[in-house]
Design an enzyme around this catalytic site. Sequence first.
Site, short mmCIF file in Angstrom:
data_model
loop_
_atom_site.label_atom_id
_atom_site.label_comp_id
_atom_site.label_asym_id
_atom_site.label_seq_id
_atom_site.Cartn_x
_atom_site.Cartn_y
_atom_site.Cartn_z
N SER A 98 0.83 -1.21 0.00
CA SER A 98 0.00 0.00 0.00
C SER A 98 0.86 1.25 0.00
O SER A 98 0.59 2.21 -0.73
CB SER A 98 -0.94 0.02 1.21
OG SER A 98 -1.95 -0.95 1.09
N LEU A 138 -8.68 11.69 -1.64
CA LEU A 138 -9.93 11.66 -2.40
C LEU A 138 -11.11 11.33 -1.48
O LEU A 138 -12.08 12.07 -1.39
CB LEU A 138 -9.85 10.66 -3.55
CG LEU A 138 -11.11 10.56 -4.44
CD1 LEU A 138 -11.37 11.89 -5.16
CD2 LEU A 138 -10.95 9.43 -5.45
N GLU A 140 -13.60 11.02 1.54
CA GLU A 140 -13.97 11.92 2.63
C GLU A 140 -14.82 11.19 3.65
O GLU A 140 -15.32 10.08 3.38
CB GLU A 140 -14.72 13.12 2.08
CG GLU A 140 -13.88 13.97 1.13
CD GLU A 140 -14.57 15.26 0.70
OE1 GLU A 140 -13.90 16.06 0.03
OE2 GLU A 140 -15.76 15.46 1.05
N PRO A 141 -15.01 11.76 4.83
CA PRO A 141 -15.82 11.09 5.85
C PRO A 141 -17.21 10.69 5.36
O PRO A 141 -17.72 9.64 5.76
CB PRO A 141 -15.91 12.15 6.98
CG PRO A 141 -14.64 12.92 6.84
CD PRO A 141 -14.37 12.98 5.36
N GLY A 348 -5.14 -24.18 14.94
CA GLY A 348 -4.89 -23.13 15.92
C GLY A 348 -3.62 -22.34 15.63
O GLY A 348 -3.55 -21.15 15.93
N GLU A 371 -10.09 1.49 -2.57
CA GLU A 371 -9.93 1.77 -4.00
C GLU A 371 -11.00 1.06 -4.83
O GLU A 371 -10.73 0.45 -5.85
CB GLU A 371 -8.51 1.41 -4.45
CG GLU A 371 -7.50 2.31 -3.73
CD GLU A 371 -6.08 2.13 -4.20
OE1 GLU A 371 -5.90 1.80 -5.37
OE2 GLU A 371 -5.18 2.35 -3.39
N HIS A 374 -15.73 -4.15 -3.12
CA HIS A 374 -16.01 -5.39 -3.85
C HIS A 374 -17.29 -5.27 -4.68
O HIS A 374 -17.33 -5.63 -5.86
CB HIS A 374 -16.12 -6.52 -2.84
CG HIS A 374 -16.00 -7.89 -3.43
ND1 HIS A 374 -14.88 -8.31 -4.12
CD2 HIS A 374 -16.85 -8.94 -3.42
CE1 HIS A 374 -15.05 -9.57 -4.51
NE2 HIS A 374 -16.23 -9.97 -4.10
#
Length: 392
Positions: A98, A138, A140-141, A348, A371, A374
């Site tokens: 990333s 890009l 925003e909340p 486990g 980005e 799905h």
Amino acid sequence: MKPDLFEAPDYYQLDDLLTEEHKMIRDAARSWVKRDVSPIIEKAAQDAVFPKSIIPGLASIGAFGPYIPEQYGGPGLDQISYGLIMQELERGDSGVRSTASVQSSLVMYPIFKYGTEEQKQKFLPKLASGEFMGSFGLTEPDHGSNPGGMVTRFKDAGDHVILNGAKLWISNSPFCDIAVVWAKDENDRIHGLIVERGMEGFSTPETHNKWSLRASATGELIFQDVKVPKANILPGRSGLGAPLSCLDSARFGIAWGAIGAAMDCYDTALRYAKERKQFGKPIAAFQLQQKKLAEMITEITKAQLLAWRLGVLREEGKATSAQISMAKRNNVEIAINIAREARQILGGMGITGEYSIMRHSMNLESVITYEGTHDIHLLITGLDITGENAFA
């Protein structure tokens, strides 16, 4: 920390489709990940800290702007090389990929594609070397899948503009030197602006308490009457298509990167299944475990072919946004499913930091959303094949 014994699966001999340069670039990235990322990444994830010490190494393998021409400090590689580097980085950790993906596709790409010569000369060499780190604003909340609804704005103030607003879920923001920010002008037209660290009113608070991408720094970009010189506005393109074209480049990298995470989970599960014995024989000898492993390698092989063909199309300038969406959606989905199945094979032990699987699984929960979620990518394919817009 267990030694990194990763061996990449190549069931359909895809290496035959790569040039010697492609393989050299990939192998250099793979060796670097084994040496410099694998020994530290579990602790970084447990501590929720991005290991800044790896930045020079990322630059050294060409992970920052692989396709940026040499005249601007980049290595000038092709699209498949970019994909292969992202694959190897995400094999190590999605957060590491990333960091490089944002730097390359969301910061360097728009400056190279839409910036002035002065902007390219000023920023690209420092970004390529890792001296500068960047972020991309890009989301925003209140505006994620609908970025066109953004409320971050700027207004003319002579030789500069005044920027106000906020961006959320921004990789690299806590330590970025610059941010490529998308905002609306007074006519509601979207433009890209390069906001620099130190500009008054610009802050980058970090997002804490994440269960995913813990070895990646995530935060906000806050703009309170920030004076941005007009010389920092990207003039080459405006409108929503500009940031979306950057996302195409990033999604292309994700389509390759997710394969790396899937391959790591598969390789770990296969190795464990051969070594772990129950009822007097390796668990790899049991039918249900073989079913899991066989399905994993099948899906990885399909994803590899999809990514390779997309790389060829993108290098030729023929790849469409819809094709990139399909590859991003498919490859992340197979990766997260493989991570879950691999975790079951390890039982486990699969939830412990002794193995990479649970970390990959948690990371991919973010990758499948960012980005382009799905479901949004599914609707992009739907629009492309039917001509009917389900977003409206």
